[in-house]
Motif scaffolding. Structure first.
Motif, PDB file in Angstrom:
ATOM      1  N   ASN A 121      11.500 -28.618  67.759  1.00 36.98           N
ATOM      2  CA  ASN A 121      10.775 -28.511  69.277  1.00 36.98           C
ATOM      3  C   ASN A 121      11.560 -29.840  69.977  1.00 36.98           C
ATOM      4  OD1 ASN A 121       9.763 -31.254  68.716  1.00 36.98           O
ATOM      5  ND2 ASN A 121       7.530 -31.234  69.434  1.00 36.98           N
ATOM      6  N   ASP A 122      11.392 -30.438  71.359  1.00 35.44           N
ATOM      7  CA  ASP A 122      12.170 -31.241  72.670  1.00 35.44           C
ATOM      8  C   ASP A 122      11.533 -31.907  72.741  1.00 35.44           C
ATOM      9  OD1 ASP A 122      15.179 -29.863  71.613  1.00 35.44           O
ATOM     10  OD2 ASP A 122      13.883 -28.324  72.664  1.00 35.44           O
ATOM     11  N   HIS A 127      12.519 -28.945  76.372  1.00 34.70           N
ATOM     12  CA  HIS A 127      14.175 -29.080  76.310  1.00 34.70           C
ATOM     13  C   HIS A 127      14.993 -29.467  77.463  1.00 34.70           C
ATOM     14  CE1 HIS A 127      18.358 -27.697  75.818  1.00 34.70           C
ATOM     15  NE2 HIS A 127      18.053 -27.658  74.648  1.00 34.70           N
TER      16      HIS A 127
HETATM   17 CA    CA Z   1      15.928 -29.071  70.245  1.00 33.41          CA
END
Ligand code: CA
Ligand code: G3P
Length: 290
Positions: A67-68, A81
């Motif tokens: 994930n971000d 993101h």
């Molecule tokens: Ca990423």
């Protein structure tokens, strides 16, 4: 056949016999490699970085998700993101006067109102941008592991410490999670140095492909080097593996973003330890035949 290809094939056979259910998914720390990591969740099949994408990965039997993490105006950690809300939410429609819709300019309550699913498909209408806390809870619920990316840390002073505090509060910094359930990655070497200084037990991965001659400079605080698959070669993987990381193990390589069978087999043949993909089913079928 190249020795690495033989090893990858043998690993695939072992993995195939072991992977009868999600509970037996290949883990990133076993001898079986490469691990398969669902990039932004199962992002080819559900809206990226949402709980739906985590659920979809779990339903596919994929135990590693990426994930971000970024931060709102009022200091909430959220999973998204881009540094703006435009592409993956309806922020332009809901807040028309707020260009350029930077994540850091919106409160958590405002972001919680946004639809983060309709852009992907009508079936996902009403899907929300998750907080990191909610995301961790869902990953834990599925007994999955997390490749957490510290995104744009230069925009969010102190975000590394805040992420670590959240991980700690949610029980993600105990021995079990540190051993095989969590890796923190970033394009920012400075952010990883900070993570390592604050919590030396956390495994970290540097995104990108530094020159082979410079790799030893990262071995003090990075356990992995995670390059685009386009930057990889067998020699580069060997150069990373030849180094010992901060936790006494050989440094490892996770390659991104690999979405087709041929490339998955190529990087597996190079000896990478993980394949980060939007299409975990495609990669898994290519490498493990199921
Ligand atoms: Ca990423
Ligand atoms: O995990 C690798 C990958 O996520 C890095 O690029 O832009 O998708 O965050 P990006």
């Amino acid at each position: 056949m190249h020795a690495r290809v033989i090893a990858a094939t043998a690993a695939a056979v072992l993995g195939c016999t072991a992977l009868l259910s999600p509970a037996h998914e290949v883990r990133a720390d076993t001898a079986v490699r490469p691990s398969v990591i669902a990039h932004r969740g199962a992002s080819a099949y559900a809206p990226e970085n949402t709980l739906a994408a985590v659920d979809r990965a779990a339903a596919m039997g994929v135990l590693w998700v990426e994930n971000d993490v970024q931060r709102t105006k009022d200091g909430e950690l959220v999973v998204i993101h881009d540094d703006t809300l435009r592409r993956t939410t309806d922020a332009e429609r809901v807040f028309p006067g707020r260009a350029p819709w930077n994540v850091k300019d919106f409160t958590a309550a405002e972001i919680a109102r946004l639809d983060a699913g309709s852009w992907f498909g009508a079936a996902y209408k009403g899907t929300r941008v998750p907080t990191l806390k909610a995301y961790l809870d869902r990953v834990e619920q599925h007994h999955q592991s997390l490749l957490l990316e510290v995104k744009n840390p230069e925009l969010y002073p102190g975000v590394e410490q805040q992420i670590l505090e959240t991980l700690d509060d949610e029980g993600w910094l105990d021995r079990r999670h540190l051993t095989d359930r969590l890796i923190v990655q970033s394009f920012s070497a400075a952010a990883l140095r900070t993570v390592h200084r604050l919590r030396p037990g956390v495994r970290t991965g540097l995104l990108g492909a530094p020159a082979a001659a410079d790799l030893s400079g990262y071995a003090g605080y990075a356990d992995l080097i995670n390059p685009s698959h386009t930057a990889l070669s067998p020699a580069y993987v060997d150069a990373v593996h030849a180094l010992t990381g901060p936790h006494g193990a050989p440094m490892r390589v996770f390659a991104w973003t690999v979405d087709d069978a041929a490339t998955a087999r190529t990087v597996a043949g190079y000896g990478v330890d993980g394949v980060i993909t939007d299409k975990a089913d495609v990669v898994r079928r290519a490498l493990y035949w199921y």
